[in-house]
Design an enzyme around this catalytic site. Structure first.
Site, PDB file in Angstrom:
ATOM      1  N   ASP A 211      35.969  36.834  47.920  1.00 51.67           N
ATOM      2  CA  ASP A 211      35.756  35.587  48.638  1.00 51.67           C
ATOM      3  C   ASP A 211      34.436  34.941  48.231  1.00 51.67           C
ATOM      4  O   ASP A 211      33.412  35.626  48.075  1.00 51.67           O
ATOM      5  CB  ASP A 211      35.740  35.873  50.143  1.00 51.67           C
ATOM      6  CG  ASP A 211      35.582  34.634  50.982  1.00 51.67           C
ATOM      7  OD1 ASP A 211      36.525  33.823  51.017  1.00 51.67           O
ATOM      8  OD2 ASP A 211      34.519  34.463  51.601  1.00 51.67           O
ATOM      9  N   GLU A 275      37.795  33.906  44.122  1.00 54.81           N
ATOM     10  CA  GLU A 275      37.852  32.528  44.611  1.00 54.81           C
ATOM     11  C   GLU A 275      36.554  31.844  44.195  1.00 54.81           C
ATOM     12  O   GLU A 275      35.466  32.334  44.493  1.00 54.81           O
ATOM     13  CB  GLU A 275      37.974  32.507  46.132  1.00 54.81           C
ATOM     14  CG  GLU A 275      37.909  31.105  46.723  1.00 54.81           C
ATOM     15  CD  GLU A 275      37.475  31.092  48.176  1.00 54.81           C
ATOM     16  OE1 GLU A 275      38.089  30.343  48.947  1.00 54.81           O
ATOM     17  OE2 GLU A 275      36.524  31.817  48.534  1.00 54.81           O
TER      18      GLU A 275
END
Length: 537
Positions: A211, A275
């Site tokens: 993330d 990401e």
């Protein structure tokens, strides 16, 4: 525009992920097994057959870790614990075992840029400037006038610095004030995170989705970010800056190389995808996946934040990955838990089913890994959540300018006639929209013409066609509203052609044999929001 990419090697056990389709599960909203209104790990286990029947290669689980849930799991209080609302570590072990029996790989989120302020590390760090973890987070003295040490702004609104009276210093938080940023410049912090990766690898996971990777490290000199001369949007103070110094530090690839080394020590078949967001995302994705010692893949927000789907959006996204030596492997998503569902962004209400079909074929024709977000296989539109039921802190803080992420996070509709769509016996944490009930799994499962049945057929088709999973891509020179490309692998040539406009377009190619089509497309013409895959004859 034509881009010729090298042909990738065939999929093997060691690189199962290359060209794979991975199904994203948002645990809070997938299936509730204990009647508390919140999805959980046992609920996921009960519904894994649905995922396996789709024909995907694996699942990605959004955070299920111990958390105060101020950002619904992305504020982690224990990297190695399962929050009781989701179950136990034993439940997680059972989930991995069941997924593997069904032939599904398991990818889990890892959030390394920050923790919850309830994490034991932060509780120790804030206690003094001299304790063992004093420098595990990003602390800084104020300016002489008491203001924060830099002009950095939080993604969720307001300054990215909060004063802590115990240390008489500010701490950095690029997201909520309750999400203090770890100091990954500190070698002990890196080692603690690598130990966390080993913990989950030891429990049998097949990979990680990282993330907010570009937020892993900041500029230690705390230079001010420069202003944006004319910001396209002005929803948050964050939008007014070029984010050059609060993120995207040059030492991030070094940590990613260390992480890849840990993963590779577990043998073949492990996978890491990042990401990567922001204005520098295209370059950072390439940097973070460059060569065999960094990440396997990365995805940005090319489609996730696109307000409309145009041929230029498709061309630009494909152009990011030209196939240079040592280049990484792309991943693509049209929807996820952080973005409004694409059928609502890209189509009017009356056209959403057609859009769902055309977009599913387009997505599954792209070169790279594919992420399907739960409910995408049903063609679910974005839900409208009343202000009084909002849960997302970003939505609450910026209402009504930013309606936030809740509308993409509503519970899965499993059975149309049951209360709450069969998700839970109790009132769900977010409501199940009435318009989702006719699209429930039980309504579509037995209908050969449904979006769900189409998704299964197209996934079977992609799995059988190595040209789609692994092949090179070259753009076709077409006038809008058409967009198309060829996929080529070991002499097999497939043409993927789509009409993204509102009028029927004639194509009339007698030398093409259509293998799959949506929206009534034929080799003679393409109606609006339609497409086909054909082979040259």
């Amino acid at each position: 525009m034509t881009i010729q990419l090298p042909v990738s090697r065939a999929g093997t056990q060691s690189d199962w992920w290359r060209g794979a389709v991975i199904y994203q599960i948002y645990p809070r909203s997938f299936a509730d097994s204990n009647g508390d209104g919140v999805g959980d790990l046992p609920g996921i286990i009960e519904k894994l057959d649905h995922v396996a029947d789709l024909g995907v290669d694996g699942v990605w689980l959004s955070p299920f870790f111990t958390s105060p849930m101020k950002d619904f799991g992305y504020d982690i209080a224990d990297f190695r614990g399962v929050d009781p609302v989701f179950g136990t570590l034993s439940d997680f072990d059972r989930l991995v075992e069941r997924a593997h029996k069904l032939g599904l790989k398991v990818v889990i989120d890892q959030v390394y840029s920050h923790t919850s302020d309830q994490h034991a590390w932060f509780q120790e760090s804030r206690a003094s400037r001299t304790n063992a973890k004093a420098d595990w987070y990003t602390w800084a003295d104020c300016k002489p006038d008491g203001t924060p040490p830099s002009n950095w702004q939080s993604v969720f609104g307001g300054p990215a610095w909060t004063w802590d009276a115990r240390r008489e210093q500010y701490y950095l938080h690029n997201f909520l004030t309750s999400q203090p940023d770890l100091n990954l410049h500190h070698p002990d912090v890196q080692e603690a995170l690598l130990d966390t990766a080993r913990f989950w690898m030891d429990r049998g996971v097949d990979g990680f989705r990282l993330d907010a990777v570009s937020f892993l490290m900041h500029d230690p000199s705390l230079r001010d970010n420069p202003p944006v001369a004319a910001p396209l949007k002005r929803t948050r103070p964050f939008d007014f800056q070029h984010h050059l110094y609060n993120k995207s530090h040059a030492d991030i690839p070094g940590f990613l190389t260390r992480l890849r080394g840990v993963i590779d020590a577990y043998g073949d078949g492990r996978f890491i995808v990042a990401e990567v967001g922001g204005e520098l995302a295209d370059g950072e994705m390439k940097q973070y996946t460059h060569g065999p010692e960094r990440l396997h893949s990365a995805y940005g927000f090319n489609y996730l934040y696109a307000e409309t789907l145009t041929p230029q959006v498709v061309r630009d996204a494909i152009a990011v990955w030209p196939g240079a030596p040592d280049e990484g492997w792309p991943s693509w998503a049209f929807s996820n838990h952080d973005a409004p569902r694409h059928v609502s962004r890209w189509a009017a209400a009356a056209e959403r089913e057609r859009a769902a079909r055309a977009c599913m074929l387009l997505l599954l024709c792209l070169r790279g890994n594919i992420f399907l977000y739960q409910g995408e296989e049903l063609g679910l539109p974005q839900a409208a959540i009343p202000r009084e039921l909002l849960q997302d802190p970003e939505a609450i803080a910026n209402w009504p300018q930013t309606l936030g992420r809740d509308g993409a996070r509503t519970p899965m509709p499993w059975t149309a006639e049951q209360a709450n769509g069969g998700f839970s016996d109790a009132r769900p944490w977010l409501p199940v929209p009435d318009e989702h009930l006719p699209l429930a799994v039980d309504r579509q499962a037995g209908d050969e013409e449904s979006v769900l049945s189409l998704t299964r057929r197209l996934l079977d088709f992609r799995r059988a066609e190595l040209a789609l999973r692994l092949g090179a891509v070259s753009m076709l020179d077409l006038a809008e509203p058409l967009v198309g490309f060829e996929r080529v692998h070991e002499g097999r040539r497939l043409v993927c052609l789509f009409n993204l406009g509102s009028e029927t377009v004639a194509v009339a190619r007698a030398d093409w044999t259509v293998l799959q089509s949506v929206g009534g497309a034929t080799r003679l013409e393409l109606p609006p929001l339609s497409g086909f895959v054909a082979e040259r004859t």
